[in-house]
Enzyme design. Structure first.
Site, PDB file in Angstrom:
ATOM      1  N   VAL A   1       0.851  -1.196   0.000  1.00 32.70           N
ATOM      2  CA  VAL A   1       0.000   0.000   0.000  1.00 32.70           C
ATOM      3  C   VAL A   1       0.885   1.244   0.000  1.00 32.70           C
ATOM      4  CG1 VAL A   1      -1.871  -1.211   1.181  1.00 32.70           C
ATOM      5  CG2 VAL A   1      -0.212   0.085   2.530  1.00 32.70           C
TER       6      VAL A   1
ATOM      7  N   GLU B   1       2.867   4.798   1.051  1.00 25.93           N
ATOM      8  CA  GLU B   1       3.831   5.030   2.130  1.00 25.93           C
ATOM      9  C   GLU B   1       3.190   5.793   3.286  1.00 25.93           C
ATOM     10  OE1 GLU B   1       7.700   4.178   2.247  1.00 25.93           O
ATOM     11  OE2 GLU B   1       6.234   2.719   1.572  1.00 25.93           O
TER      12      GLU B   1
ATOM     13  N   LYS C   1      -0.082   1.035   7.112  1.00 19.97           N
ATOM     14  CA  LYS C   1       0.656  -0.224   7.083  1.00 19.97           C
ATOM     15  C   LYS C   1       0.536  -0.967   8.417  1.00 19.97           C
ATOM     16  CE  LYS C   1       4.072   1.227   3.614  1.00 19.97           C
ATOM     17  NZ  LYS C   1       3.820   0.230   2.570  1.00 19.97           N
TER      18      LYS C   1
ATOM     19  N   SER D   1       9.327   1.592   1.048  1.00 19.76           N
ATOM     20  CA  SER D   1      10.593   2.069   0.508  1.00 19.76           C
ATOM     21  C   SER D   1      11.363   2.931   1.500  1.00 19.76           C
ATOM     22  CB  SER D   1      10.331   2.884  -0.767  1.00 19.76           C
ATOM     23  OG  SER D   1       9.420   3.936  -0.511  1.00 19.76           O
TER      24      SER D   1
ATOM     25  N   HIS E   1      11.559  -4.505  -0.502  1.00 19.07           N
ATOM     26  CA  HIS E   1      11.311  -3.329  -1.339  1.00 19.07           C
ATOM     27  C   HIS E   1      11.601  -3.676  -2.793  1.00 19.07           C
ATOM     28  CE1 HIS E   1      12.596   0.987  -2.610  1.00 19.07           C
ATOM     29  NE2 HIS E   1      11.367   0.701  -3.003  1.00 19.07           N
TER      30      HIS E   1
ATOM     31  N   ASN F   1      10.500  -0.275  -8.841  1.00 21.48           N
ATOM     32  CA  ASN F   1       9.372  -0.048  -9.751  1.00 21.48           C
ATOM     33  C   ASN F   1       9.860   0.267 -11.173  1.00 21.48           C
ATOM     34  OD1 ASN F   1       6.577   0.252 -10.227  1.00 21.48           O
ATOM     35  ND2 ASN F   1       6.732   2.465 -10.050  1.00 21.48           N
TER      36      ASN F   1
ATOM     37  N   GLU G   1      15.266  -5.000  -2.428  1.00 19.46           N
ATOM     38  CA  GLU G   1      16.006  -4.563  -1.246  1.00 19.46           C
ATOM     39  C   GLU G   1      15.399  -5.263  -0.031  1.00 19.46           C
ATOM     40  OE1 GLU G   1      17.625  -0.128  -0.109  1.00 19.46           O
ATOM     41  OE2 GLU G   1      15.521  -0.334  -0.637  1.00 19.46           O
TER      42      GLU G   1
ATOM     43  N   ASN H   1      16.765   4.504  -1.385  1.00 17.05           N
ATOM     44  CA  ASN H   1      16.166   5.826  -1.216  1.00 17.05           C
ATOM     45  C   ASN H   1      16.981   6.745  -0.319  1.00 17.05           C
ATOM     46  OD1 ASN H   1      14.009   5.720  -2.987  1.00 17.05           O
ATOM     47  ND2 ASN H   1      12.749   4.592  -1.537  1.00 17.05           N
TER      48      ASN H   1
END
Length: 216
Positions: A23, A25, A30, A52, A73, A76, A85, A123
């Site tokens: 879903v 961020e 979550k 992420s 992770h 995309n 990840e 990220n």
């Protein structure tokens, strides 16, 4: 694709062995989903989050099985990007982490491993670059097109940072920068005001038809 079954009801997960949540961020969302899955799925089920940037440790704490919660992770778009990840929370067991790695590799993915720190690996490096591109645009150093051309051709990236931000979603970029800023407490992670303005205006990138660039 024939093996995919859509369902609007989390109770459909009562017999699964492995869940990957994906879903938006939003930590509260979550944690709510993980709390529900914890009650529905068998106690041996691995619960993975595709977050992420959000702490796996905090997400895991919403369950009674934090040792079976792990970060996965997917880059995309997942069908094209090879990397997954893997993030180990404070409570993640070695067995859980290994099962997640085996699962990712069975899908043909390459795995990189990260400790549970804000932004993880990708990220932590990528989003400050995108944020700095917004500062560069806001300060009039160069146009969006020249910023993207400079970074694409000058550093051999497949697309420039502002084009990439539009592809990711500017709201997602902003959410991740806020996680970095709050989690690390360093002013260098302060979200660029221009990025904030774009999100406030509803200019979120490709998905809304307008971001840094127009897709109308």
């Amino acid at each position: 694709l024939n093996n995919i079954v859509a369902t609007p009801d989390l109770k459909s997960f009562k017999e699964v062995d492995f869940v990957v949540e994906a879903v938006s961020e939003n930590e509260a969302l979550k944690r709510s989903i993980f709390g529900s899955l914890d009650k529905i799925t068998p106690p041996t089920t691995i619960l993975a989050s595709n977050t992420s940037s959000i702490s796996i440790t905090r997400i895991a704490n919403a369950t009674a099985r934090p040792d079976k919660v792990v970060g996965m992770h997917f880059m995309n778009p997942p069908p094209i990007m090879k990397l997954v990840e893997l993030i180990r929370g404070m409570q993640t067991s070695d067995e859980c982490f290994l099962r997640a790695q085996v699962f990712a590799e069975a899908m043909g993915k390459t795995v990189c491993r990260s400790e549970d720190r804000p932004g993880f690996i990708v990220n932590r490096v990528l989003m400050p670059m995108i944020n700095e591109a917004f500062y560069t645009l806001m300060e009039g150093v160069a146009s969006a097109e020249d910023i993207d051309a400079g970074m694409k051709l000058g550093t051999n990236q497949p697309m420039g940072p502002l084009t990439l931000a539009d592809f990711i979603g500017l709201d997602t970029c902003l959410a991740i920068m806020r996680v970095l800023h709050e989690g690390l407490g360093d002013s260098k992670y302060r979200p660029c005001p221009l990025l904030v303005q774009h999100v406030d205006a509803g200019w979120l990138g490709r998905k809304t038809g307008r971001g840094v660039y127009s897709y109308q």
